[in-house]
Design a protein around this motif. Structure first.
Motif, PDB file in Angstrom:
ATOM      1  N   ARG A 112      21.220  28.547  76.551  1.00 12.45           N
ATOM      2  CA  ARG A 112      21.722  29.799  77.557  1.00 12.45           C
ATOM      3  C   ARG A 112      23.172  30.510  76.991  1.00 12.45           C
ATOM      4  O   ARG A 112      23.754  31.810  76.560  1.00 12.45           O
ATOM      5  CB  ARG A 112      21.511  30.219  78.752  1.00 12.45           C
ATOM      6  CG  ARG A 112      22.344  31.244  79.423  1.00 12.45           C
ATOM      7  CD  ARG A 112      22.232  31.501  81.025  1.00 12.45           C
ATOM      8  NE  ARG A 112      20.984  31.714  81.170  1.00 12.45           N
ATOM      9  CZ  ARG A 112      19.473  32.903  81.234  1.00 12.45           C
ATOM     10  NH1 ARG A 112      20.883  33.466  81.287  1.00 12.45           N
ATOM     11  NH2 ARG A 112      18.885  32.236  81.545  1.00 12.45           N
ATOM     12  N   ARG A 113      24.365  29.127  76.408  1.00 12.02           N
ATOM     13  CA  ARG A 113      25.437  29.832  76.442  1.00 12.02           C
ATOM     14  C   ARG A 113      25.660  29.664  75.145  1.00 12.02           C
ATOM     15  O   ARG A 113      26.188  30.918  75.207  1.00 12.02           O
ATOM     16  CB  ARG A 113      26.500  28.013  77.134  1.00 12.02           C
ATOM     17  CG  ARG A 113      27.797  28.169  76.249  1.00 12.02           C
ATOM     18  CD  ARG A 113      28.650  27.208  76.461  1.00 12.02           C
ATOM     19  NE  ARG A 113      29.847  26.628  75.592  1.00 12.02           N
ATOM     20  CZ  ARG A 113      30.078  25.885  75.643  1.00 12.02           C
ATOM     21  NH1 ARG A 113      29.091  25.830  74.104  1.00 12.02           N
ATOM     22  NH2 ARG A 113      31.599  26.274  74.899  1.00 12.02           N
ATOM     23  N   ARG A 114      25.029  29.389  74.039  1.00  9.07           N
ATOM     24  CA  ARG A 114      25.122  29.912  72.351  1.00  9.07           C
ATOM     25  C   ARG A 114      25.249  30.950  72.099  1.00  9.07           C
ATOM     26  O   ARG A 114      25.662  31.603  71.790  1.00  9.07           O
ATOM     27  CB  ARG A 114      24.229  28.748  71.500  1.00  9.07           C
ATOM     28  CG  ARG A 114      24.591  28.700  70.229  1.00  9.07           C
ATOM     29  CD  ARG A 114      23.617  28.393  69.427  1.00  9.07           C
ATOM     30  NE  ARG A 114      23.304  28.577  68.132  1.00  9.07           N
ATOM     31  CZ  ARG A 114      22.843  27.948  66.816  1.00  9.07           C
ATOM     32  NH1 ARG A 114      21.901  26.467  67.296  1.00  9.07           N
ATOM     33  NH2 ARG A 114      22.387  27.851  66.002  1.00  9.07           N
ATOM     34  N   ALA A 115      23.254  31.829  73.187  1.00  7.50           N
ATOM     35  CA  ALA A 115      22.953  33.049  72.896  1.00  7.50           C
ATOM     36  C   ALA A 115      24.210  34.327  73.571  1.00  7.50           C
ATOM     37  O   ALA A 115      24.937  34.996  73.046  1.00  7.50           O
ATOM     38  CB  ALA A 115      22.044  32.998  73.960  1.00  7.50           C
ATOM     39  N   VAL A 116      25.381  33.154  74.447  1.00 10.04           N
ATOM     40  CA  VAL A 116      25.973  34.760  75.447  1.00 10.04           C
ATOM     41  C   VAL A 116      27.475  34.443  73.841  1.00 10.04           C
ATOM     42  O   VAL A 116      27.586  35.598  73.825  1.00 10.04           O
ATOM     43  CB  VAL A 116      26.696  34.364  76.418  1.00 10.04           C
ATOM     44  CG1 VAL A 116      27.827  34.261  76.742  1.00 10.04           C
ATOM     45  CG2 VAL A 116      25.803  34.849  77.615  1.00 10.04           C
ATOM     46  N   LEU A 117      27.385  33.211  73.643  1.00  8.94           N
ATOM     47  CA  LEU A 117      28.065  32.820  73.107  1.00  8.94           C
ATOM     48  C   LEU A 117      28.330  34.147  71.442  1.00  8.94           C
ATOM     49  O   LEU A 117      29.622  34.320  70.569  1.00  8.94           O
ATOM     50  CB  LEU A 117      29.278  31.829  72.681  1.00  8.94           C
ATOM     51  CG  LEU A 117      29.554  31.192  73.855  1.00  8.94           C
ATOM     52  CD1 LEU A 117      29.624  29.478  73.173  1.00  8.94           C
ATOM     53  CD2 LEU A 117      30.932  31.629  73.761  1.00  8.94           C
ATOM     54  N   THR A 118      27.553  33.971  70.982  1.00 10.73           N
ATOM     55  CA  THR A 118      26.894  34.976  69.753  1.00 10.73           C
ATOM     56  C   THR A 118      26.903  35.831  69.573  1.00 10.73           C
ATOM     57  O   THR A 118      27.024  37.009  69.715  1.00 10.73           O
ATOM     58  CB  THR A 118      25.626  33.965  69.061  1.00 10.73           C
ATOM     59  OG1 THR A 118      25.274  32.715  68.989  1.00 10.73           O
ATOM     60  CG2 THR A 118      25.317  34.781  68.071  1.00 10.73           C
ATOM     61  N   CYS A 119      26.662  36.463  70.967  1.00 10.49           N
ATOM     62  CA  CYS A 119      26.170  38.149  71.258  1.00 10.49           C
ATOM     63  C   CYS A 119      28.195  38.195  71.639  1.00 10.49           C
ATOM     64  O   CYS A 119      28.273  39.479  70.963  1.00 10.49           O
ATOM     65  CB  CYS A 119      25.841  38.311  72.635  1.00 10.49           C
ATOM     66  SG  CYS A 119      25.297  40.105  73.135  1.00 10.49           S
ATOM     67  N   LEU A 120      28.568  37.731  72.320  1.00  7.23           N
ATOM     68  CA  LEU A 120      29.566  37.771  72.018  1.00  7.23           C
ATOM     69  C   LEU A 120      30.677  38.323  71.145  1.00  7.23           C
ATOM     70  O   LEU A 120      31.313  39.126  70.709  1.00  7.23           O
ATOM     71  CB  LEU A 120      30.822  37.122  73.455  1.00  7.23           C
ATOM     72  CG  LEU A 120      30.826  37.311  74.483  1.00  7.23           C
ATOM     73  CD1 LEU A 120      31.042  35.844  75.142  1.00  7.23           C
ATOM     74  CD2 LEU A 120      30.867  38.656  75.258  1.00  7.23           C
ATOM     75  N   ALA A 121      30.301  37.403  70.079  1.00  8.34           N
ATOM     76  CA  ALA A 121      31.263  37.829  68.991  1.00  8.34           C
ATOM     77  C   ALA A 121      30.327  38.910  67.981  1.00  8.34           C
ATOM     78  O   ALA A 121      31.402  38.956  67.392  1.00  8.34           O
ATOM     79  CB  ALA A 121      30.558  35.806  68.029  1.00  8.34           C
ATOM     80  N   MET A 122      29.436  38.663  67.987  1.00  6.25           N
ATOM     81  CA  MET A 122      28.306  40.152  66.782  1.00  6.25           C
ATOM     82  C   MET A 122      29.601  41.073  67.769  1.00  6.25           C
ATOM     83  O   MET A 122      29.648  42.572  66.824  1.00  6.25           O
ATOM     84  CB  MET A 122      27.244  40.023  67.644  1.00  6.25           C
ATOM     85  CG  MET A 122      26.886  38.737  66.807  1.00  6.25           C
ATOM     86  SD  MET A 122      24.962  39.151  66.210  1.00  6.25           S
ATOM     87  CE  MET A 122      24.639  37.550  64.528  1.00  6.25           C
ATOM     88  N   THR A 123      29.739  41.225  69.338  1.00  2.21           N
ATOM     89  CA  THR A 123      29.822  42.324  69.840  1.00  2.21           C
ATOM     90  C   THR A 123      31.415  42.917  69.482  1.00  2.21           C
ATOM     91  O   THR A 123      31.501  43.603  68.857  1.00  2.21           O
ATOM     92  CB  THR A 123      29.910  42.786  70.958  1.00  2.21           C
ATOM     93  OG1 THR A 123      27.599  42.166  71.271  1.00  2.21           O
ATOM     94  CG2 THR A 123      29.895  44.190  71.540  1.00  2.21           C
ATOM     95  N   TRP A 124      32.568  41.418  70.387  1.00  5.14           N
ATOM     96  CA  TRP A 124      34.095  42.375  69.554  1.00  5.14           C
ATOM     97  C   TRP A 124      34.094  41.618  68.624  1.00  5.14           C
ATOM     98  O   TRP A 124      35.482  42.266  68.712  1.00  5.14           O
ATOM     99  CB  TRP A 124      34.542  41.184  71.326  1.00  5.14           C
ATOM    100  CG  TRP A 124      34.293  42.006  72.350  1.00  5.14           C
ATOM    101  CD1 TRP A 124      32.782  41.327  73.437  1.00  5.14           C
ATOM    102  CD2 TRP A 124      34.173  43.141  73.278  1.00  5.14           C
ATOM    103  NE1 TRP A 124      32.523  42.044  74.232  1.00  5.14           N
ATOM    104  CE2 TRP A 124      33.757  42.793  74.539  1.00  5.14           C
ATOM    105  CE3 TRP A 124      35.887  43.653  72.787  1.00  5.14           C
ATOM    106  CZ2 TRP A 124      34.265  44.238  75.233  1.00  5.14           C
ATOM    107  CZ3 TRP A 124      35.644  44.548  74.194  1.00  5.14           C
ATOM    108  CH2 TRP A 124      35.341  44.564  74.872  1.00  5.14           C
TER     109      TRP A 124
END
Length: 205
Positions: A112-124
């Motif tokens: 979950r942590r990796r998914a969240v960090l990846t999503c944040l990076a792709m967005t911001w």
């Protein structure tokens, strides 16, 4: 009431046109949905991030226009040019479609942590996100004057609906979005919407 609903609908349509584009973020959300991996967290990050950026665009561009009304002309011309450019690119993809649809294959997110960090990076960390939400939506919203926040709410609703459908309906949508023909239809709708909005912005500038 009718004017407010029309403005909100315009915001919804504009927001959806900018969000529905084949790309890394949509592929990631779809992939997470298919694997049922941190779907709620990923959808929440995408929708809340868009809401924050849209608010920044509507408030920031809107505040500048209120302070310097003459800026609205420049914003109209620049925003209209960008929208027409977006529309032209989408129209080109209709004529020369990709040979593949939205791909979902790749590494498993792992946690979950990796998914969240990846999503944040792709967005911001994606410069196109700022162009779409802050500048383009902000520019179109500024043209609605006092109803610009209503327009912004419509765009936020579009983001929430799209990412929710993409994440939680992934298993159904994956077959549809894997077809190049599906993206031709979406691109045709995007092209039409962007060109109409671009012309209206330039005409009103």
């Amino acid at each position: 009431m009718t004017s407010a609903l029309t403005t909100a609908a315009a915001g919804f349509g504009t927001g959806l046109s900018l969000i529905v584009a084949i790309g890394a973020q949509n592929a990631f959300v779809l992939r997470q949905g298919i694997r049922r991996d941190a779907v709620l967290a990923v959808v929440g990050i995408c929708a809340l991030s868009d809401a924050a950026l849209i608010a920044l665009g509507v408030g920031g561009v809107g505040a500048v226009v209120v302070t310097w009304p003459g800026v609205l002309t420049a914003v109209g011309w620049i925003g209209g040019a960008f929208l027409l450019g977006y529309g032209a690119l989408a129209a080109r993809r209709v004529v020369r479609p990709a040979t593949t649809g939205l791909r979902t294959a790749g590494e498993v997110a792992g946690s979950r942590r990796r998914a969240v960090l990846t999503c944040l990076a792709m967005t911001w960390l994606n410069p196109h996100v700022y162009l779409d939400t802050v500048f383009l939506l902000g520019s179109v919203a500024a043209g609605h004057g006092p109803l610009r926040w209503t327009f912004g709410l419509g765009a936020v609703a579009a983001s929430l609906c799209w990412f929710t459908a993409l994440g939680f309906g992934a298993r159904l949508l994956s077959r549809f979005l894997a077809r190049p023909a599906a993206w031709r239809v979406l691109d045709a709708l995007v092209a039409t919407t962007m060109i109409v909005l671009g012309v209206s912005l330039v005409a009103g500038a």
